[in-house]
Design a protein around this motif. Structure first.
Motif, PDB file in Angstrom:
ATOM      1  N   ALA A  12       0.831  -1.204   0.000  1.00 37.21           N
ATOM      2  CA  ALA A  12       0.000   0.000   0.000  1.00 37.21           C
ATOM      3  C   ALA A  12       0.867   1.256   0.000  1.00 37.21           C
ATOM      4  O   ALA A  12       0.621   2.210  -0.758  1.00 37.21           O
ATOM      5  N   GLU A  16       1.243   4.048  -3.054  1.00 36.53           N
ATOM      6  CA  GLU A  16       0.812   5.423  -2.801  1.00 36.53           C
ATOM      7  C   GLU A  16       1.990   6.382  -2.612  1.00 36.53           C
ATOM      8  O   GLU A  16       1.863   7.589  -2.849  1.00 36.53           O
ATOM      9  N   HIS A  18       2.947   7.361   0.118  1.00 34.72           N
ATOM     10  CA  HIS A  18       2.413   8.328   1.086  1.00 34.72           C
ATOM     11  C   HIS A  18       1.834   7.533   2.260  1.00 34.72           C
ATOM     12  O   HIS A  18       0.949   6.691   2.070  1.00 34.72           O
ATOM     13  N   GLY A  20      -0.041   8.540   4.858  1.00 29.64           N
ATOM     14  CA  GLY A  20      -1.421   8.869   5.201  1.00 29.64           C
ATOM     15  C   GLY A  20      -2.410   8.181   4.281  1.00 29.64           C
ATOM     16  O   GLY A  20      -3.397   7.587   4.739  1.00 29.64           O
ATOM     17  N   ARG A  21      -2.169   8.292   2.967  1.00 29.83           N
ATOM     18  CA  ARG A  21      -3.119   7.667   2.020  1.00 29.83           C
ATOM     19  C   ARG A  21      -3.101   6.148   2.155  1.00 29.83           C
ATOM     20  O   ARG A  21      -4.139   5.494   2.049  1.00 29.83           O
ATOM     21  N   ALA A  22      -1.909   5.587   2.381  1.00 29.46           N
ATOM     22  CA  ALA A  22      -1.823   4.134   2.551  1.00 29.46           C
ATOM     23  C   ALA A  22      -2.575   3.677   3.801  1.00 29.46           C
ATOM     24  O   ALA A  22      -3.272   2.663   3.787  1.00 29.46           O
ATOM     25  N   ASP A  24      -5.121   5.228   5.220  1.00 24.42           N
ATOM     26  CA  ASP A  24      -6.556   5.355   4.943  1.00 24.42           C
ATOM     27  C   ASP A  24      -7.057   4.183   4.103  1.00 24.42           C
ATOM     28  O   ASP A  24      -8.153   3.644   4.331  1.00 24.42           O
ATOM     29  N   GLN A  25      -6.265   3.780   3.120  1.00 22.02           N
ATOM     30  CA  GLN A  25      -6.650   2.666   2.253  1.00 22.02           C
ATOM     31  C   GLN A  25      -6.812   1.376   3.047  1.00 22.02           C
ATOM     32  O   GLN A  25      -7.745   0.607   2.826  1.00 22.02           O
ATOM     33  N   GLU A  27      -7.324   1.303   6.275  1.00 14.21           N
ATOM     34  CA  GLU A  27      -8.196   1.602   7.414  1.00 14.21           C
ATOM     35  C   GLU A  27      -7.509   1.255   8.743  1.00 14.21           C
ATOM     36  O   GLU A  27      -8.068   0.596   9.614  1.00 14.21           O
ATOM     37  N   GLN A  30      -1.748   5.522  11.167  1.00 18.12           N
ATOM     38  CA  GLN A  30      -0.410   5.641  10.582  1.00 18.12           C
ATOM     39  C   GLN A  30       0.651   5.033  11.495  1.00 18.12           C
ATOM     40  O   GLN A  30       1.627   4.453  11.008  1.00 18.12           O
ATOM     41  N   SER A  55       7.074  14.326   4.026  1.00 16.09           N
ATOM     42  CA  SER A  55       6.249  13.161   3.694  1.00 16.09           C
ATOM     43  C   SER A  55       6.729  12.449   2.446  1.00 16.09           C
ATOM     44  O   SER A  55       6.083  11.531   1.975  1.00 16.09           O
TER      45      SER A  55
END
Length: 315
Positions: A12, A16, A18, A20-22, A24-25, A27, A30, A55
């Motif tokens: 993930a 990404e 990233h 944060g986005r990973a 979120d993906q 769930e 961090q 980041s």
């Protein structure tokens, strides 16, 4: 051994670039994502990510090498889970099914196969034509999962059977035989020469023929002993004798064969679905249940049984 969870976290983040986005993906928090990645790097003994002061993230050479392998491993794990769960539900896998010719000629087997394929298209069904005794032995040994057989009085302890089809018995003769244009009384068959299919079996049509003779007051005279109904039908159509057979024998395409009902003899030919009771696969159980349901739906088993054969298990 690597765990799937940190691998999923790594993939993930690698996709990404990233955190944060990973997170979120996936769930997850961090902080949990970071712990999983650090644990993965510790197990492998290499650094997988170049972490910038802010980041910005990039893959190390080791991380770039791991990414396609990790993606492949996760796809394999997902596939394994998918196949396992579907197989456990009977939605995937394969079953070996045996059958006697009458199961095909009567339309029962094609109907069951059509319904099963519609409901469970991912299950492979392997069909084998074989006589009833061989099917019972194959079921006992595990070589078959399901069989369409002529019912027997006794079965091995690991095999059970249920009647799923009944049809009248008829006498099949050649079109030039005198009986071809007459009503056939059971007593009139005393003069006939019989072609005996499945002659090497101790049950089934041997019993039916004996019951016919008992009803008509005569001992059936056997002219030819053959292994199957196709051979019997061909000989009868050519005038070599007559055949006591299930009504569905008429489905054998022979312009010279005539099937006549027998007045005074109302015994029904039966078919049973036999199956292993030990270690039966989910797909096999679904197939058997569908065979039973199909028989009930078309009314194949409504009439009282008259055959001498029984379906009880051996005591």
């Amino acid at each position: 051994m690597l765990d799937s969870r940190p691998l999923r976290c790594f993939v993930a983040v690698a996709r990404e670039l990233h955190f944060g986005r990973a997170a979120d993906q996936l769930e997850i928090a961090q902080s949990a994502l970071s712990r999983q990645l650090l644990e993965l790097e510790r197990k492998l003994g290499v650094r997988l990510l170049n972490r910038g002061r802010r980041s910005s993230i990039s893959l190390t050479h080791a991380g770039a090498a791991l990414l396609p392998e990790a993606e492949l491993a996760l796809r394999q794990l997902d596939r394994a889970e998918f196949v396992t769960k579907r197989t456990a539900r009977g939605e995937m896998g394969s079953i070996d099914v045996g059958y006697v010719l009458s199961a095909a000629l009567s339309g029962l087997l094609p109907q069951v196969l059509t319904a099963f394929r519609s409901a469970h298209p991912s299950v492979e069904v392997r069909l084998t034509s074989m006589e009833t005794p061989r099917q019972i032995e194959a079921l006992r040994s595990g070589a078959l999962d399901v069989g369409f057989i002529r019912p027997r009085a006794n079965y091995p302890d690991s095999v059970e059977a249920s009647i799923v089809h009944r049809e009248p018995l008829v006498v099949a003769v050649g079109n030039e035989h005198p009986l071809a244009t007459q009503d056939v009384d059971v007593r009139a068959l005393a003069r006939e020469s019989f072609i005996a299919p499945q002659f090497d079996e101790a049950s089934g049509f041997v019993e039916y023929l004996a019951a016919l003779g008992a009803r008509g007051g005569f001992e059936p005279r056997l002219a030819h002993r053959v292994r199957d109904f196709i051979t019997a039908a061909m000989l009868a159509s050519a005038g070599y004798g007559v055949v006591l057979a299930p009504k569905s024998i008429a489905a054998i395409q022979s312009g010279n064969l005539v099937c006549k009902p027998i007045r005074g003899y109302d015994t029904m030919a039966e078919l049973a679905v036999a199956y292993r009771t030990a270690a039966a696969s989910p797909a096999a159980r679904l197939f058997v249940n569908l065979a039973k349901a199909t028989a009930t739906a078309v009314g194949s088993v409504k009439r009282p049984r008259r055959s001498t054969a029984r379906t009880r298990k051996r005591a």
